[in-house]
Each structure stands twice: as C-alpha cells, then as structure tokens.
Design a protein around this motif. Sequence first.
Motif: not given
Length: 245
Positions: A29-51
């Motif tokens: 599970v890769s977690s991205l902060a969501g600060r970039v509008a069109d991020p480069v996504l990694p393989p696997g499950e992705v969640r976007v946004g802070g915790f």
Amino acid sequence: MTRRVLVLGGTGEARRLAAALVADGVDVVSSLAGRVADPVLPPGEVRVGGFGGAAGLAAWLEADPVAAVVDATHPFAATMTASAVEACATVGRPLLRLQRPGWTEQSGDDWRWVDSLPEAAEAVAGFGSVFLTTGRQGLAAFAGLTGRCVVRSVDPPAPPLPARTTVVLARGPFTVEEELALMRQHAVEVLVTKDSGASMTAAKLTAARELGLPVVLVRRPRLPSGLAAVATVEEVLAWLGAQPG
C-alpha cells in the motif's frame, strides 16, 4: 519477507521500492500526500491524502493488517516522518526510513547553506534575478523579494508570491542543457533549492556551476532520534526480508 507493507511515498525511491515489492509478490500500500494534482503512481494499491497526524496513522495501522512501514517520503517531509515514528511506536509496527543521500559539493561550486526558507530569502534579497526551485510549498517566505523571480513547480503555486514572478510549470528530470537555457533566458543570478539529493533534479546544480552562479541550499531537517534509516531500496528489501511475516 513481510507479506503486506505500507510505503509512505511520493518519491522516486518509493516508486522503485513498490515496484520491487510487487515483483516479489508482496502486498504493498503506497500512501501519497496528494499535494500534486497528477502524481506518478507506483505499482500496487495506492491511497491519496493525509492520515490526520500521528493519531490518524495509528488508527489506520490498527485497522489494517500491515506488518511493516517504510517511510520513503521526501527528505523535507519532517511532519510525516515524525507522525510515522509516533504512530508506529504506539501500535508496535516496525518502521524504517528510506532517505537518499544529500548532494555533495564539487570543485567550482559556490554553495551557501541555510537552515530554513526564510533564511534563504534573506540570503538572496540583494540579487536581481532569483531562480526558486524549492517547490510550491513555502513560497510565501520569498514574497518580499523585490527582484525578478523564476518559480518552477509541477502545479501552479498559490499566492503570496514575489511581485515580479515568472512561473515555469514543469516536471523533472531536466537535462543540464535545459537548465542552462532556462537560466540564461531569465538572466538568473542565484539559484535557491533544498538539499533533496534527487539525481533527477541535480542538473540545475551542474548548470549553476558552469555559469559560475551561487547556490543557496536549505539544509535537511534532522531525523527523529532513534529512527533507523537506510539509503537504498536494496537495504530496505533486506530489512523487510528479516521481518516476521
């Protein structure tokens, strides 16, 4: 190897780690902060946004059967790193920091180190043309500059900005030739950047060296005491291989 891993990502290292784990059959599970509008996504499950801070991350970890956490966020994502340390200690999850080495000064460089963006703004206040490559977060620190400023970021920056600002929207990597052309086009007199250490953005340092321009570098924040850290994806894989499944 651990069968399910949370990667706090957004960096090239995080994407390479996710790709290696997915190739090994690990549930990532890769977690991205969501600060970039069109991020480069990694393989696997992705969640976007802070915790929601350390408490929110701890709650997420309690609810999700993740066996280990790798903090592969940007070297300047100090708040996220601190939250990861606190959350993993709270719920008893192993945590490792993946952080690329910083840049190394070379012969011909004129590097001027500072500890913060406000200090960087003070250091370049007397220059007529400033190239700001610190990202769009924290540009308010430079709002008082009276000289011409070139701001480069992936997404449009929000005000306040310096009064005489030219915004260049671009995503790296950049070549030395591209950086030389941009600096010459805007008659840049000084470069401002953070010590991110990323190879994909190091060309600007080479260009500044070739042009004889000073570089104001913001030092990295210190890692929390006791946080284990490595510099390569291979070291992370070895660490994960030693964790109980």
